[in-house]
Write a protein that holds these residues in place. Structure first.
Motif: not given
Length: 396
Positions: A194-198
């Motif tokens: 999630t953080l990588d693609h936020l």
């Protein structure tokens, strides 16, 4: 009439000297004048969803519930201050209209929600206060003031989000849109994914937020898009588990029903500070608080605005909210999270738990002194200034 007040979460309870339910503006004016003459404070209250003690008073507590109703004409909407958001949504829908964005719950009153900076999520959307184009209120002297672009416009940046410190709002005019349908989807994914693609998720969806579950290190991602607009390329987790997929009008699709009660602290951060802030929050939760953290952490975005006491004033904003079931301890956990938020320039949500006073708040708001000047102009005798508000707004 004396009557005890208990807020939605149950953490705030008190008994004012008088609980009043005025049916019209004249009754509000009479209450304010009586409070001024007798030297007691008077505070308006909406649905009681806020967990901060903004409404606490030993004097007169004024319910706005009977000042409700929606009038729509020529693509504009005027609502009584006590109109609940769910009723407002239905009234607008029947007139072919809709709010541009909403928050996560719909049992708040429109005046209470805007007075505390209630917000939804989306890079292109400000708080509900940004949708306010006009305010009618009873000042601390019992006079009625109309505030809009063509009437007392210098007061509008203060009145759109006022903490109830300028007067008792009786009516609001709102910027609304032709009604439309939203497609709501949610799914689960690992936090690191999630953080990588936020950033991609935020930029390719009209509305996007996510919950982080500290004990599993999983997230629930939620996105909403208009069904009449071609969606941009969507990014999905390869191993994501779908949770929700439905279509409906804005007021039935954005808010969610809440059966379980919770306490909450939420801070608004400069968006560029979010990665470092969330990393530190994650570390502290896992190392210090994971044993008692039974609820989730919510991340949303809010567009910048020019409202003087807005938590998103002058900067793109990412919000982090820590939720805790009311049956579990929260203060040690929340105070530790507040220390993290302050380290990264956060501003507290006015309607949720925080421990800041005017001394810490004033440097966070460039137009703080301008708001204070308007407050003293409209409430020269401090009719609305309870001890809590005095600590919040005036403590040096």
């Amino acid at each position: 009439m004396a009557r005890s007040f208990v807020n939605w979460s149950g953490s705030l309870s008190f008994t004012p000297a008088e609980y009043a339910e005025p049916a019209d503006e004249d009754a509000v004016r009479a209450l304010v004048r009586r409070a001024r003459e007798s030297g007691v404070t008077i505070r308006p209250v909406g649905s009681g969803h806020s967990s901060s003690p903004l409404v606490r008073t030993d004097g007169i507590l004024v319910s706005l519930d009977r000042l409700a109703g929606v009038v729509c004409a020529d693509g504009r909407a005027t609502a009584g201050a006590g109109t609940k958001l769910n009723a407002l949504g239905e009234g607008l829908y029947d007139a072919g209209l809709a709010m541009d964005n909403l928050g996560d719950v719909d049992y708040q009153s429109i005046a209470g929600a805007t007075a505390t900076g209630t917000h939804g999520t989306g890079l292109g959307f400000g708080s509900l206060s940004t949708q306010v184009t006009g305010v009618r209120l009873v000042t601390g002297t019992g006079e009625v003031v109309e505030i809009a672009a063509d009437r007392n416009p210098e007061l509008l940046p203060a009145a759109r989000l006022s903490l109830g410190a300028l007067g008792v709002v009786t009516r609001m005019t709102l910027d609304v849109q032709p009604r439309y349908q939203l497609h709501r989807r949610s799914w689960c994914a690992d936090l690191d994914w999630t953080l990588d693609h936020l950033a991609e998720l935020q930029h390719t969806n009209r509305n996007m937020d996510f919950y982080w579950y500290p004990r599993s290190d999983q997230t629930q991602i939620r996105v909403l898009n208009r069904v009449d607009t071609a969606a941009e390329r969507q990014v999905w987790p390869a191993e994501g588990r779908a949770r929700e997929n439905r279509v409906g009008p804005t007021h039935r699709t954005i808010p969610r029903h809440r059966d379980l009660r919770f306490e909450e602290i939420e801070y608004m951060l400069p968006s560029e500070a979010f990665p470092a802030c969330f990393a530190e929050l994650r570390r502290r939760v896992r190392e210090r608080h994971r044993r008692i953290v039974g609820w989730r952490v919510l991340v949303r975005t809010v567009a910048p605005d020019d409202i003087w006491l807005s938590n998103a004033y002058g900067r793109p904003t990412t919000t982090i909210a820590c939720l805790q079931n009311t049956s579990l301890p929260y203060e040690e956990y929340f105070r530790d999270m507040e220390a993290v938020f302050r380290q990264y320039g956060g501003r507290p949500h006015w309607g949720k738990k925080h421990w800041l006073t005017g001394r810490e708040l004033r440097p966070l708001y460039p137009r703080w002194d301008d708001f204070q000047a308007v407050r003293r102009r409209l409430d020269p005798d401090g009719v609305f200034l309870t001890p809590y508000l005095a600590r919040l707004l005036e403590q040096p």
